[in-house]
Write a protein that holds these residues in place. Structure first.
Motif, PDB file in Angstrom:
ATOM      1  N   ALA A 132       0.835  -1.210   0.000  1.00  0.00           N
ATOM      2  CA  ALA A 132       0.000   0.000   0.000  1.00  0.00           C
ATOM      3  C   ALA A 132       0.865   1.253   0.000  1.00  0.00           C
ATOM      4  N   PHE A 133       1.990   1.190   0.688  1.00  0.00           N
ATOM      5  CA  PHE A 133       2.933   2.309   0.694  1.00  0.00           C
ATOM      6  C   PHE A 133       3.372   2.658  -0.723  1.00  0.00           C
ATOM      7  N   LEU A 134       3.793   1.637  -1.479  1.00  0.00           N
ATOM      8  CA  LEU A 134       4.267   1.896  -2.838  1.00  0.00           C
ATOM      9  C   LEU A 134       3.125   2.269  -3.779  1.00  0.00           C
ATOM     10  N   SER A 135       1.938   1.714  -3.557  1.00  0.00           N
ATOM     11  CA  SER A 135       0.790   2.095  -4.389  1.00  0.00           C
ATOM     12  C   SER A 135       0.478   3.577  -4.234  1.00  0.00           C
ATOM     13  N   SER A 136       0.415   4.042  -2.999  1.00  0.00           N
ATOM     14  CA  SER A 136       0.107   5.455  -2.757  1.00  0.00           C
ATOM     15  C   SER A 136       1.236   6.350  -3.246  1.00  0.00           C
ATOM     16  N   PHE A 137       2.479   5.881  -3.137  1.00  0.00           N
ATOM     17  CA  PHE A 137       3.626   6.650  -3.624  1.00  0.00           C
ATOM     18  C   PHE A 137       3.559   6.830  -5.135  1.00  0.00           C
ATOM     19  N   PHE A 138       3.362   5.728  -5.857  1.00  0.00           N
ATOM     20  CA  PHE A 138       3.344   5.802  -7.316  1.00  0.00           C
ATOM     21  C   PHE A 138       2.172   6.651  -7.820  1.00  0.00           C
ATOM     22  N   VAL A 139       1.021   6.539  -7.186  1.00  0.00           N
ATOM     23  CA  VAL A 139      -0.138   7.318  -7.628  1.00  0.00           C
ATOM     24  C   VAL A 139       0.109   8.810  -7.428  1.00  0.00           C
ATOM     25  N   LEU A 140       0.625   9.182  -6.269  1.00  0.00           N
ATOM     26  CA  LEU A 140       0.863  10.596  -5.975  1.00  0.00           C
ATOM     27  C   LEU A 140       1.922  11.183  -6.896  1.00  0.00           C
ATOM     28  N   VAL A 141       3.067  10.537  -6.974  1.00  0.00           N
ATOM     29  CA  VAL A 141       4.185  11.092  -7.751  1.00  0.00           C
ATOM     30  C   VAL A 141       3.877  11.063  -9.251  1.00  0.00           C
ATOM     31  N   SER A 142       3.254   9.979  -9.721  1.00  0.00           N
ATOM     32  CA  SER A 142       2.940   9.912 -11.156  1.00  0.00           C
ATOM     33  C   SER A 142       1.851  10.912 -11.542  1.00  0.00           C
ATOM     34  N   THR A 143       0.919  11.209 -10.634  1.00  0.00           N
ATOM     35  CA  THR A 143      -0.091  12.239 -10.922  1.00  0.00           C
ATOM     36  C   THR A 143       0.573  13.593 -11.126  1.00  0.00           C
ATOM     37  N   HIS A 144       1.550  13.890 -10.281  1.00  0.00           N
ATOM     38  CA  HIS A 144       2.318  15.129 -10.482  1.00  0.00           C
ATOM     39  C   HIS A 144       3.067  15.085 -11.806  1.00  0.00           C
ATOM     40  N   GLY A 145       3.652  13.930 -12.128  1.00  0.00           N
ATOM     41  CA  GLY A 145       4.382  13.809 -13.387  1.00  0.00           C
ATOM     42  C   GLY A 145       3.492  13.993 -14.603  1.00  0.00           C
ATOM     43  N   VAL A 146       2.266  13.468 -14.535  1.00  0.00           N
ATOM     44  CA  VAL A 146       1.318  13.657 -15.637  1.00  0.00           C
ATOM     45  C   VAL A 146       0.997  15.144 -15.814  1.00  0.00           C
ATOM     46  N   HIS A 147       0.850  15.848 -14.706  1.00  0.00           N
ATOM     47  CA  HIS A 147       0.614  17.294 -14.777  1.00  0.00           C
ATOM     48  C   HIS A 147       1.794  18.001 -15.454  1.00  0.00           C
ATOM     49  N   VAL A 148       3.010  17.597 -15.110  1.00  0.00           N
ATOM     50  CA  VAL A 148       4.191  18.200 -15.742  1.00  0.00           C
ATOM     51  C   VAL A 148       4.190  17.911 -17.243  1.00  0.00           C
ATOM     52  N   PHE A 149       3.833  16.684 -17.622  1.00  0.00           N
ATOM     53  CA  PHE A 149       3.793  16.326 -19.046  1.00  0.00           C
ATOM     54  C   PHE A 149       2.807  17.209 -19.804  1.00  0.00           C
ATOM     55  N   PHE A 150       1.593  17.362 -19.272  1.00  0.00           N
ATOM     56  CA  PHE A 150       0.617  18.202 -19.964  1.00  0.00           C
ATOM     57  C   PHE A 150       1.035  19.669 -19.938  1.00  0.00           C
ATOM     58  N   GLY A 151       1.759  20.075 -18.889  1.00  0.00           N
ATOM     59  CA  GLY A 151       2.303  21.424 -18.873  1.00  0.00           C
ATOM     60  C   GLY A 151       3.299  21.642 -20.002  1.00  0.00           C
ATOM     61  N   LEU A 152       4.107  20.622 -20.294  1.00  0.00           N
ATOM     62  CA  LEU A 152       5.062  20.720 -21.395  1.00  0.00           C
ATOM     63  C   LEU A 152       4.350  20.767 -22.741  1.00  0.00           C
ATOM     64  N   VAL A 153       3.289  19.977 -22.893  1.00  0.00           N
ATOM     65  CA  VAL A 153       2.504  20.021 -24.134  1.00  0.00           C
ATOM     66  C   VAL A 153       1.909  21.413 -24.319  1.00  0.00           C
ATOM     67  N   TRP A 154       1.335  21.948 -23.249  1.00  0.00           N
ATOM     68  CA  TRP A 154       0.757  23.292 -23.282  1.00  0.00           C
ATOM     69  C   TRP A 154       1.830  24.317 -23.643  1.00  0.00           C
ATOM     70  N   MET A 155       3.019  24.165 -23.054  1.00  0.00           N
ATOM     71  CA  MET A 155       4.115  25.094 -23.321  1.00  0.00           C
ATOM     72  C   MET A 155       4.518  25.056 -24.787  1.00  0.00           C
TER      73      MET A 155
END
Length: 203
Positions: A132-155
């Motif tokens: 559960a520790f790693l599940s919550s870690f991957f979801v949180l960090v990857s959600t931020h990473g997805v936001h960064v990816f779409f920010g780069l597309v927008w840029m």
């Protein structure tokens, strides 16, 4: 007298025909909803962050020096975007494109480092399904990473729009301002991730 009246009427018509843009305010509202999303993910990690299921802990897995490099890259990208906004307000297209290019490269580098971290964890058998520790870690960090990816597309889209227009106008500056708010917001979220997730798991 008639000329003044006509001028006033024309001004009133122009004011009603082109009302002030509410895009920046609307984007603030969107960011508030994103705050709720990340708050829920942080709360989930807070609850599940000690559920290791006999597997590795954050102290076993996280390399703080590598994460510090990721953090520095993203924070520097926020500074370079600030320089791009200074150029935008001064209507300097070359400066805007130059600093946005640097920001884009730094943002892409951040994603590469994050993906390398994920692949390393998964190769060690510490994937999201391990605990559960790693599940919550991957979801949180990857959600931020997805936001960064779409920010780069927008840029990239905004850079193409700036290239096509010989002179920046208020509409382009507003669009750049909205992305600026988004990009700085992601920096703030990442500082919370670095402090709460990485440092909190290691210390």
């Amino acid at each position: 007298m008639l000329q003044k009246t006509n001028t006033a009427t024309l001004a009133d018509f122009d004011h009603h025909d082109h009302p002030p843009s509410q895009s920046v305010f609307g984007f603030w509202v969107y960011l508030m909803t994103d705050c709720i999303l990340f708050a829920a993910l942080f709360a989930t990690f807070g609850v599940l962050g000690h559920q290791f299921a006999g597997g590795p802990t954050g102290k076993d897995l996280f390399n703080i020096s590598d994460v510090a490099v990721e953090t520095a890259v993203l924070l520097i990208s926020s500074i370079t975007y600030g320089f791009a906004m200074l150029g935008a307000h001064q209507r300097k297209t070359g400066a805007v494109l130059g600093w946005l290019s640097v920001t884009f490269i730094l943002g892409a580098l951040f994603l590469v480092l994050e993906l390398r971290e994920f692949s390393h964890l998964i190769a060690e058998g510490a994937g999201p399904q391990r605990s559960a520790f790693l599940s919550s870690f991957f979801v949180l960090v990857s959600t931020h990473g997805v936001h960064v990816f779409f920010g780069l597309v927008w840029m990239a889209v905004l850079m193409m729009q700036v290239i096509r227009r010989p002179q920046l106008d208020d509409r382009e500056v507003r669009r750049l301002t909205c992305l600026s708010l988004f990009w700085h917001f992601l920096d703030v979220v990442w500082i919370c991730v670095f402090t709460f997730v990485y440092l909190g798991s290691v210390i």
